[in-house]
Design a protein around this motif. Structure first.
Motif, mmCIF file in Angstrom:
data_model
loop_
_atom_site.group_PDB
_atom_site.id
_atom_site.type_symbol
_atom_site.label_atom_id
_atom_site.label_comp_id
_atom_site.label_asym_id
_atom_site.label_seq_id
_atom_site.Cartn_x
_atom_site.Cartn_y
_atom_site.Cartn_z
ATOM 1 N N ARG A 27 1.158 -1.238 -0.056
ATOM 2 C CA ARG A 27 0.074 -0.112 -0.101
ATOM 3 C C ARG A 27 0.772 1.227 -0.289
ATOM 4 N N LEU A 28 0.818 1.818 -1.282
ATOM 5 C CA LEU A 28 1.560 3.150 -1.224
ATOM 6 C C LEU A 28 0.908 4.357 -0.533
ATOM 7 N N THR A 87 1.157 12.739 4.905
ATOM 8 C CA THR A 87 -0.136 12.604 5.391
ATOM 9 C C THR A 87 -0.358 11.150 5.829
ATOM 10 N N ARG A 88 0.468 10.195 5.319
ATOM 11 C CA ARG A 88 0.363 8.830 5.466
ATOM 12 C C ARG A 88 -1.090 8.385 4.792
ATOM 13 N N GLY A 112 6.136 10.926 -8.212
ATOM 14 C CA GLY A 112 5.027 12.080 -8.609
ATOM 15 C C GLY A 112 5.375 13.521 -8.180
ATOM 16 N N ASN A 113 4.573 14.321 -8.544
ATOM 17 C CA ASN A 113 4.609 15.841 -8.288
ATOM 18 C C ASN A 113 3.309 16.178 -7.519
ATOM 19 N N GLY A 114 3.101 15.920 -6.339
ATOM 20 C CA GLY A 114 2.163 16.325 -5.550
ATOM 21 C C GLY A 114 0.897 15.376 -5.607
ATOM 22 N N ALA A 115 -0.118 15.512 -4.565
ATOM 23 C CA ALA A 115 -1.173 14.468 -4.597
ATOM 24 C C ALA A 115 -1.800 14.208 -5.953
ATOM 25 N N ASP A 116 -2.231 15.184 -6.529
ATOM 26 C CA ASP A 116 -2.841 15.042 -7.862
ATOM 27 C C ASP A 116 -2.285 14.203 -9.087
ATOM 28 N N ALA A 117 -0.934 14.294 -8.790
ATOM 29 C CA ALA A 117 -0.368 13.256 -9.944
ATOM 30 C C ALA A 117 0.671 12.616 -9.437
#
Length: 407
Positions: A244-245, A250-251, A303-308
């Motif tokens: 689980r990634l 924020t975990r 990745g670059n941020g939570a959306d990507a």
């Protein structure tokens, strides 16, 4: 393996007069191979008998479950041998395996030392008779139309219209027979079926088609388009653990990797579309209990941020495939003409049928029959496409705000 993936059953002897050794031919010019021979983009394994006679050829891309989401430049041929389980199979059979450079070629096909043409372990999406029927329909229409107008043979008109009708009829037979086979063979009564539990904003197509089936020997993941990925549970290439990634700060879970015994990711399952809903944690518990595999959390640093976050991941395409797709994209990927046959047929069949359609207003019986058959051809080509597009637009691919109440 895609939905309805079936290989022709054939048995081969090992040793004696059968298979003596295997030769792996990695791809030569990678760009040319990907463009002209996509099934050979990770190379071809050739099983040979006496006198270097080719018995069976196995294009690795046809046996790699994640072939549709992994780029040829992202995965080496040697790793592909391991992921498909073919190297393990060859070792278990005691067949010597060697690697050679690609020999001289003719039209992209490996030359064979023997006189007989070897078998190819690939699954044809369309049966051979379908291509013959379509070719016969087009050729018969052309010959009959030329005879009807050049030689003034009125009786040739219904023959031309009947020949053209073969094209949509052959399409319909293939689609109906495939639906019937899927309905009969994909029940999986012994499987534990886990459906997605998205946070919000899922389509009915995703909720109905996407699933994880856990069988005693396999794990089958079905995406939004109905494509199936079969992963074994035994052997070095089988699913060995779930990773689980989680976001490093924020975990919060981002995705789940299905990894094999070599630590290679085989599936990247986006967490928010599968385990964040009201029943998400229960379904995650069902999955882990059914697989009975180690589950570990790992900080995801790419990745670059939570959306990507998926950018740069080997299986980044899974985030799109295993998520609710936009209606326009889903229609494009599942449309019979766009994805299988070609969009030109929707334009060509009505145009060719229009040549004889005026016969509906004729007093001569052959001309009237030709017009009637032409009208049936137009209806058989356009009506299914229109019904599919309307059902998709107004029902199947419409976004549902409360997904779990509409499963």
């Amino acid at each position: 393996m895609l939905r309805d993936g079936r290989f022709r059953e054939r048995r081969y002897a090992v040793g004696g007069d059968g298979i003596k050794h295997a030769v792996f031919f990695p791809p030569g010019d990678l760009w040319e191979t990907v463009q002209k021979r996509p099934l050979e983009r990770w190379g071809v394994l050739v099983f040979r008998g006496d006198s270097e006679r080719d018995i069976l050829r196995v294009p690795l891309a046809a046996w790699l479950p994640e072939a549709g989401v992994v780029g040829a430049m992202d995965l080496g041929p040697s790793k592909c041998l391991d992921r498909t389980g073919i190297r393990e199979l060859v070792t278990a059979l005691g067949i010597p395996l060697e690697e050679r450079s690609r020999p001289s070629e003719s039209d992209g096909v490996l030359e064979t030392s023997g006189g007989s043409r070897p078998d190819r372990a690939v699954h044809a999406e369309l049966p051979r008779w379908h291509s013959w029927a379509r070719g016969l329909g087009m050729f018969g229409w052309f010959i009959a139309v030329v005879a009807a107008f050049a030689a003034d043979l009125v009786w040739a008109m219904p023959i031309a219209a009947c020949a053209l009708l073969l094209i949509p009829v052959s399409d319909a037979v293939v689609r109906i027979s495939a639906w019937w086979r899927n309905r009969k063979t994909h029940s999986f009564a012994e499987a534990l079926v886990i459906k997605p539990s998205p946070e919000a904003g899922a389509t009915r197509r995703f909720l109905r088609r996407a699933s994880i089936r856990v069988l005693p020997g396999e794990v089958i993941l079905t995406n939004t388009l109905g494509e199936e990925r079969w992963l074994g549970r035994a052997g070095g290439h089988g699913v060995a653990r779930l990773v689980r990634l989680v976001a490093p700060t924020t975990r919060e879970p981002l995705a789940v990797e299905f990894q094999d015994h070599n630590g290679e990711a085989r599936v990247l399952l986006p967490w928010k579309h599968w385990f964040v809903g009201r029943q998400g944690l229960d379904r995650w518990a069902e999955l882990t209990a059914a697989l009975a595999l180690p589950v570990v959390d790992k900080k995801h640093t790419g990745g670059n941020g939570a959306d990507a976050w998926w950018q740069g991941h080997l299986l980044s395409a899974d985030v799109r495939k295993l998520s609710p797709m936009e209606a326009k994209e889903a229609r494009k990927e599942t449309d019979w003409h766009r994805a299988v046959i070609g969009r030109n047929e929707l334009l060509a069949l009505p145009l060719f049928s229009a040549v004889l359609l005026a016969g509906l207003f004729s007093d001569e019986l052959p001309a009237f029959l030709a017009g009637l058959l032409s009208a049936l051809t137009i209806a058989a080509a356009l009506v299914p496409a229109m019904v599919s597009a309307l059902a998709s637009r107004f029902s199947y691919d419409k976004m549902i705000e409360k997904p779990e109440a509409n499963v």
